[in-house]
Enzyme design. Structure first.
Site, PDB file in Angstrom:
ATOM      1  N   SER A 599     -13.251 -30.870 -50.170  1.00  0.00           N
ATOM      2  CA  SER A 599     -13.240 -31.750 -51.345  1.00  0.00           C
ATOM      3  C   SER A 599     -13.014 -30.927 -52.600  1.00  0.00           C
ATOM      4  O   SER A 599     -13.357 -29.733 -52.640  1.00  0.00           O
ATOM      5  CB  SER A 599     -14.575 -32.498 -51.466  1.00  0.00           C
ATOM      6  OG  SER A 599     -14.652 -33.216 -52.681  1.00  0.00           O
ATOM      7  N   TYR A 612     -23.622 -33.350 -51.083  1.00  0.00           N
ATOM      8  CA  TYR A 612     -22.199 -33.476 -50.754  1.00  0.00           C
ATOM      9  C   TYR A 612     -21.414 -32.273 -51.255  1.00  0.00           C
ATOM     10  O   TYR A 612     -20.642 -31.664 -50.506  1.00  0.00           O
ATOM     11  CB  TYR A 612     -21.650 -34.764 -51.364  1.00  0.00           C
ATOM     12  CG  TYR A 612     -20.187 -35.011 -51.065  1.00  0.00           C
ATOM     13  CD1 TYR A 612     -19.797 -35.549 -49.847  1.00  0.00           C
ATOM     14  CD2 TYR A 612     -19.201 -34.707 -52.004  1.00  0.00           C
ATOM     15  CE1 TYR A 612     -18.460 -35.776 -49.560  1.00  0.00           C
ATOM     16  CE2 TYR A 612     -17.860 -34.936 -51.734  1.00  0.00           C
ATOM     17  CZ  TYR A 612     -17.492 -35.464 -50.514  1.00  0.00           C
ATOM     18  OH  TYR A 612     -16.170 -35.690 -50.227  1.00  0.00           O
TER      19      TYR A 612
END
Length: 731
Positions: A599, A612
């Site tokens: 990400s 995350y």
């Protein structure tokens, strides 16, 4: 009428046929004949009708032969699968052929005649004519069926074929010895029909049969009646000899229990795929039903397998013979099986080279891949190989037909194979080679199997659809099995399941299948990979798009269990997949790709996404570590998206609303979800340099790039697809 047939299906519908024009009736007859594999095999046989047409040049009446063209399948054929030729011009070609053949140039004349068919084309029909065209043109019937039924071929492949034909059919069926399909055979049939005007069918030695009539329904029924009579005769003799209990000399080996059988196959298939894919990759089909096991377990299987197939339609798919491995499943283990397969493959390649060298002509094409396309293993069954799933399924179907032919021939007489020189002259026929050379280039991911984990939605689903367009076989994997199967169904609905027999029993085993797996559980991953082996023989690439986002609570913290779950899915799961897949990649020995999803957040710290962001930072480094660990066989790269809202399972409506509120973006509670998603996507887009929302399709393009050879020297890298987030620039 249907009650009169036990061995074939009677499907003629008078009411439907009455609504059709003459060409449509031919298509209809073809479809219902092809729909029963006991009548003809996939892609095999052809049908024709001689139809009165208006000549487009002048409007005079002309007799036109409509005949199934080159390629295609009777079951699925449409009008445009049939060529149309002036019948009088086809007859006129006999003098052209005769002039060449009389000068000792018969073989060359056969090939030249195929090109001459273009000069007889009616109404500029572009469908190329079949080599069987003369058989249909030169016989007197207005309607002709040429079929390859197992029952008839059992007689055709018997040592005493001519005698058996007379015994079974009396004077209703004539006999012609083996001849390669073409002009010579057509002329021979014409002469038989001239000398025996009451005959309405001809047994074609080691090939099949052909029948005709001036009425299309009568022709159809006659075709069924001949097959029915042959099948009934064989069944009577077969049962008199003891039936299944004594088939193929009786049983020699026992079938392994299903669970053990599947486990053994799953363990050996990727390695075997690597062995047979040394020149080009192959896709496998496993068959382990009762009939094939009856054959591979029998005492006569080694003898019959070595003889090879008889019908040309069979061995063009199955090669001159299969590889039979004399492995005793009751006393020998998987290591012994691998050793025997290794020795068997080596000998098979030598035998194939000897066959080629003994039979080749000065102008023969170069030797093709010497690896077997059919492997027979006692206790386990049959493994068939092809360039894609459809072809491997058809290869399996054709060897099933060959087995049935052997069963029938051995029941009534003695099975004989086509002489090797005749087989070679068909396999390496120059016109067949020219057809192969004209075929379009294979797609970029043809012959390859890609596992997409997280394919149930979002990026994974889009990636699955992107890769299948380039020829890949897609294994759609998701924690939610129904979602995975739904994606696979979308693919097969669009691209088709292909043709041929069912494979290993996995539902929808065509260009895509849907499977469940929990990537935090090694056993679940291994079970999934074993299912892939049974479905396709192995795999080439894996894309891991599965992930989880758990936001911090209002106090800025995340519960310990949610922290652990985030790392279990986003980091450990990718590692477990890589570690289990590495075992298979090593066994298979074929180069592959692993693409993980990280990400933009891995490089940009943000409030509210602590678990995350840190898990994705770990995933970034996992890419680099795995690139080292799995080299040089497997390249490992990553794709780092920025926030993808559209189609993402991580953005349900409540999270979208929460984000809109967080960023003070105006919205109403009764607003459509699509509108809410669009607002949030544009908000994220406005923070990028390109100012455009990032979609799953944008990400899928990166996965496609990384599983192809376009970046064949790139490994250990993470490609960002974030619209240009300058905060994530390399630092």
């Amino acid at each position: 009428m249907s009650a009169d047939f036990k061995h074939v299906n009677y499907s003629w519908d008078d009411a439907h046929a009455a609504t059709l024009d003459p060409v449509a009736r031919l298509v209809y007859r073809s479809n219902i004949l092809g729909d029963d594999q006991r009548i003809t095999n996939t892609g095999g046989g052809n049908t024709s009708s001689k139809i009165a047409e208006k000549d487009p040049l002048g409007g005079a009446n002309a007799e036109v032969l409509w005949v199934k063209g080159s390629g295609g399948d009777l079951r699925t054929s449409k009008r445009d699968n049939f060529s149309s030729l002036y019948q009088d011009k086809l007859i006129a070609l006999q003098s052209v052929y005769g002039g060449r053949a009389d000068k000792g140039l018969k073989s060359a004349a056969e090939d030249e005649m195929v090109a001459m068919y273009f000069h007889t084309t009616f109404n500029l029909n572009p469908r190329a004519s079949s080599i069987d065209t003369p058989l249909h043109s030169f016989l007197p019937g207005k309607h002709v069926d040429h079929m390859h039924p197992n029952a008839i071929i059992s007689i055709a492949a018997s040592a005493n074929c001519e005698k058996l034909t007379q015994e079974i059919f009396g004077g209703s069926m004539a006999y012609v010895p083996w001849m390669r399909p073409g002009f010579e055979l057509g002329l021979a049939m014409q002469e038989i029909a001239r000398r025996q005007p009451d005959v309405k069918a001809i047994m074609m030695g080691q090939h099949g049969f052909i029948s005709w009539d001036d009425d299309d329904k009568v022709c159809y029924i006659r075709t069924l009646e001949f097959i029915e009579k042959a099948a009934a005769y064989i069944d009577e003799k077969y049962q008199a000899k003891g039936g299944d209990a004594t088939a193929f000399g009786g049983q020699k080996y026992q079938t392994l229990p299903e669970e053990q059988r599947r486990a053994t196959l799953a363990g050996i298939l990727p390695w075997l795929r690597g062995q047979v894919s040394q020149q080009k990759r192959f896709i496998g089909t496993v068959q382990d039903d009762e009939k094939i096991l009856r054959f591979v377990n029998s005492a006569d299987a080694p003898r019959l397998a070595e003889l090879g197939t008889s019908c040309p339609d069979h061995f063009l798919r199955t090669k001159i013979k299969p590889l039979y491995v004399d492995w005793n499943p009751q006393v020998e283990d998987a290591a012994a099986l691998k050793a025997k397969l290794t020795a068997g493959l080596e000998q098979y390649r030598k035998d194939y080279a000897s066959y080629y060298n003994a039979c080749k002509h000065a102008n023969s094409p170069a030797m093709r891949d010497p690896n077997p396309t059919v492997v027979l293993i006692p206790g386990l069954g049959m493994i068939a190989w092809g360039k894609d799933k459809s072809e491997s399924r058809v290869t399996a179907e054709f060897y099933n037909c060959a087995v049935e032919v052997m069963r029938g021939a051995e029941a009534i007489d003695k099975y004989i194979a086509l002489p090797q020189q005749e087989a070679f002259d068909i396999e390496y026929w120059l016109l067949e080679e020219a057809k192969l050379q004209r075929m379009p280039a294979e797609k970029e991911l043809a012959r390859q199997v890609v596992i997409v984990i997280g394919a149930g939605s979002g990026i994974g689903k889009e990636t699955a659809h992107r890769l299948v367009k380039e020829g890949a076989h897609i294994v759609c994997v998701d924690l939610n099995k129904e979602a995975a199967e739904a994606t696979a169904k979308e693919i097969t609905d669009k691209h088709g399941l292909g043709i041929g027999v069912a494979g290993s029993g996995i539902s929808g085993c065509g260009p895509a299948i849907g499977l469940a797996a929990n990537i935090t559980d090694r056993a679940s991953i291994r079970a999934m990979l074993d299912q892939v082996a049974l479905a396709y023989g192995g795999f080439d690439h894996i894309c891991v798009t599965a992930g989880i986002f758990v936001p911090s609570d209002t106090s800025g913290h995340i519960p310990d269990d949610k922290w652990a779950l985030t790392f279990a899915i986003n980091v450990s799961g990718s590692y477990y997949v890589a570690d289990e897949a590495a075992k298979t990649w090593k066994e298979q020995g074929l180069k592959g790709n692993l693409v993980l999803t990280t990400s933009a957040n891995a490089a940009v710290a943000k409030k509210g996404s602590l678990a995350y962001d840190t898990s994705k930072a770990a995933a970034n480094h996992l890419v680099r570590e795995l690139a080292i660990e799995l080299s040089p066989l497997v390249r490992v790269n990553g794709v780092a998206p920025a926030t993808v809202v559209q189609g993402s399972a991580m953005f349900p409506r409540d999270r979208v609303i929460g984000s809109l509120a967080k960023y003070s973006i105006p919205y109403s509670d009764d607003e459509e979800t699509e509108s809410l998603v669009g607002k949030l996507a544009q908000f994220y887009a406005d923070r990028t340099l390109t100012k455009a929302p990032i979609t799953p399709a944008d990400q899928a393009e990166a996965y496609f790039l990384l599983v192809t050879n376009r970046l064949s020297k790139t490994t250990g890298q993470v490609i960002t697809v974030d619209g240009g987030l300058h905060e994530a620039f390399l630092r």
